[in-house]
Design an enzyme around this catalytic site. Structure first.
Site, PDB file in Angstrom:
ATOM      1  N   CYS B  86     -56.731  26.716  -6.797  1.00  0.00           N
ATOM      2  CA  CYS B  86     -57.443  25.869  -7.750  1.00  0.00           C
ATOM      3  C   CYS B  86     -58.785  26.451  -8.179  1.00  0.00           C
ATOM      4  CB  CYS B  86     -57.643  24.476  -7.169  1.00  0.00           C
ATOM      5  SG  CYS B  86     -56.080  23.673  -6.734  1.00  0.00           S
ATOM      6  N   CYS B 209     -55.956   9.897  -7.203  1.00  0.00           N
ATOM      7  CA  CYS B 209     -55.412  11.260  -7.293  1.00  0.00           C
ATOM      8  C   CYS B 209     -55.600  11.813  -8.703  1.00  0.00           C
ATOM      9  CB  CYS B 209     -53.911  11.254  -6.980  1.00  0.00           C
ATOM     10  SG  CYS B 209     -53.496  10.410  -5.440  1.00  0.00           S
ATOM     11  N   ILE B 212     -51.585  15.585 -13.112  1.00  0.00           N
ATOM     12  CA  ILE B 212     -51.028  16.903 -13.416  1.00  0.00           C
ATOM     13  C   ILE B 212     -51.255  17.142 -14.906  1.00  0.00           C
ATOM     14  CG2 ILE B 212     -48.855  18.176 -13.649  1.00  0.00           C
ATOM     15  CD1 ILE B 212     -47.991  16.909 -11.001  1.00  0.00           C
ATOM     16  N   HIS B 332     -56.767  18.275 -14.182  1.00  0.00           N
ATOM     17  CA  HIS B 332     -56.829  19.409 -13.259  1.00  0.00           C
ATOM     18  C   HIS B 332     -55.702  20.411 -13.542  1.00  0.00           C
ATOM     19  CE1 HIS B 332     -57.487  21.880  -9.876  1.00  0.00           C
ATOM     20  NE2 HIS B 332     -56.744  21.263  -8.990  1.00  0.00           N
TER      21      HIS B 332
END
Lengths: 387, 387
Positions: B86, B209, B212, B332
């Site tokens: 990441c 969270c 995606i 992200h």
């Protein structure tokens, strides 16, 4: 400009390591390089790792550098993966040299690792195809052997290169590898065997293609300050050049990026191609060695095959090429290849190459190519190393 | 030591780009960064690209940098992929800065790109798991949400952090992202919605969270010499530190590598945590923002959740965190995230952040984390940037 030194090198034997995890294989090469440098693991202040397609095969895409170095005891320091297909660990070496030159590091570790065996040929080929242009090349059927077969046909037609010249490259590669305890294919072959091997992509036979190998190689680099007080043998990295293709001059018989990168490297090192005593060249296929040795300025364009037939590229020839056995017979564990070339020339320059020693070698060149099926390729890394 | 400048930044909107090839998405961010820098593509003399897991999803493992830059017209120059999960494009920025400092480059391009949508959740999760320790973590069932859920449980137990604090992080992230035209999740949510979301791994709900996302971000860096005569706005990269875990002090509520990297970054920039006006912090999960803001020295250990509840981390608070919306709501796209953080803080320091502008921001920090489920993680990259 500050000089960069290579103070230690190490490889695991290239071949079949399917029971050893990738991280452990990498750690083994690192340990050998540290032993060779006679330094403790805690002297390493920065590390770069090169690998290519391992993630596509076993799912471990990231963190192999950190996982490998943890096995050696090296933690906390900057650890970065660099990837440029088959030139990944060449680029790891280059980033190490740049980090030292920038003052980010005094002793940097570059290593490469790849595990490719233990999978179906189809899976391995699919993974390798991930280094081409997937939608525009591999997905429409253009494979690496296919494009190099076209290159061979074109080279033979344009320059009259005999088919036997390709076989002579293979014969030499296996002969040299038979003298290299770290090589994957140590069986000598005859020129006739190479000529009459099973066809992969006409005119290339199985003997014209490098094998699928597991392997790992590591290089310890140091600043001039460290190198000058280093108790062990030192060789100098006089040039480290990365170039990519320009797409301006697509040719099936010449790599423009190899020509440009080598010119930059010679200029940086203050030498010319005639000053190179030995070279490790990216011979993924026999025709690739012929083409690259021309583009590197070792032979006239079109003379590479004839030079091989004259014996010029043999260990005792005028311009020994791939004394290690090359990708063709030493093996081509993708991410390890570039670092492995530096392991070989360092040992040659230090007179530690045993039966394959090239006498009097003082200046060496390594040449590594990464990516793309198309000739005007993704990355060329050229190093010049001297005693 | 020579100062390094950021002279241009650009991002594509993070979100769903499943019909756009990865290379094209990267090229779009690069073109925006070049336009922002008001320089022509032929001024770029060196490029680093960061991406992580794209190859595991679509098979294109290598050469995305070369393929993307070909679309922009940039060929021939050194182009290298760096990968650290990441933090891949954070590391691309770091290598660019090192190359400039070493004299290898005057104007370097760092960009990151990732495409993750258009695949099954199972495939995307399997690809992400490739950045953990595959055999010892993901293969035995330790997922990223799972380990951060354990961290949240532990933080709540050890420090009395209220469950509501996690929801407050999510509420703030969505509120900030609603002001960011480049963010993926621009829908404001209430704290109650976050608290009562579908459970992913107790206590984390879907709102704890990050999503995606597809995305790409690019940064143009320059030497001090170039920057001083640059006609456009310039910000300065005062520190760029990469650290990896040491495994010496495993904790479920603290990242030792974040503490160590931030200490190094503060020392390098000659400042302390109180001098940071704004920060983009790696909030892959809400609990991660709380833990990292403590480890960065912004809040006492255990006070991160309470600080969020007090409003300290809001755009108009004492220490604005993730004004962009963060990984949590800006999105992200793994390889793009680090470069994207620098895009945000550069715009903030240049007073170009529109409705989410933090008034008076002069010094910014970006924090990016890569790899491993275990707390003592694979890579932490911290940048300090100032006007």
């Amino acid at each position: 400009m500050e000089r960069i030194a290579i103070i230690g090198v190490g490889s695991v034997e290239y071949g079949d390591h399917r029971t050893v995890p990738c991280r452990t294989l990498g750690a083994q090469a690192v340990i050998r390089a540290l032993e060779d440098a006679k330094i403790s693991w805690d002297r390493i202040d920065c590390a770069y790792v090169g690998y290519g397609i391992t993630g596509l095969l076993d799912g471990q895409e990231g963190m192999i550098g950190q996982l490998a170095l943890r096995e050696v005891g090296i933690t906390g320091i900057p650890i970065t993966r660099v990837e440029n297909a088959c030139s990944s660990s060449s680029c790891a070496v280059r980033e190490s040299a740049i980090a030292i030159r920038a003052g980010e590091s005094e002793i940097a570790l570059a290593f490469g690792v790849e595990k490719m065996l233990g999978y179906s040929t189809e899976d391995a080929m699919r993974a390798l195809a991930g280094d081409g242009d997937v939608p525009l090349e591999s997905n429409i059927g253009l494979t690496f052997p296919g494009v190099f077969a076209i290159a061979a046909q074109t080279h033979m037609r344009e320059f009259g290169t005999p088919r036997e010249a390709l076989a002579a490259v293979a014969e030499k590669a296996h002969a040299n590898a038979s003298l290299n305890p770290h090589a994957h294919l140590r069986n000598p072959i005859t020129r006739d065997e190479a000529l009459n091997g099973r066809i992969v992509a006409d005119p290339l036979t199985i003997y014209d293609c490098c094998p699928i190998s597991d392997g790992a190689s590591a290089v310890v680099l140091a600043s001039e300050r460290i190198a000058k007080s280093h108790p062990g043998p030192v060789v100098w990295l006089d040039a480290c050049v990365l170039a990519t293709g320009t797409y301006d001059s697509i040719s099936m018989t010449s790599f423009e990026a190899t020509r440009r990168a080598s010119q930059q490297a010679y200029e940086c090192a203050g030498i010319g191609p005639n000053d190179i005593d030995i070279a490790e060249v990216h011979d993924c296929f026999t025709i690739a060695e012929i083409m690259h040795t021309e583009d590197l300025g070792f032979f006239e364009k079109g003379d590479g095959g004839f030079a091989t037939l004259r014996g010029d590229t043999q260990i005792n020839g005028k311009k020994p090429i791939n004394a290690s056995g090359g990708l063709k017979a030493k093996g081509h564990p993708v991410g390890a290849t570039g670092a492995g070339q530096l392991v070989e020339v360092t040992k040659q320059l230090r007179r530690e190459a045993g039966e394959r020693q090239v006498e009097g070698a003082k200046t060496a060149l390594t040449h590594c190519m990464g990516g793309f099926f198309a000739q005007d390729c993704g990355s060329i890394v050229i190093n010049v190393v001297s005693r």
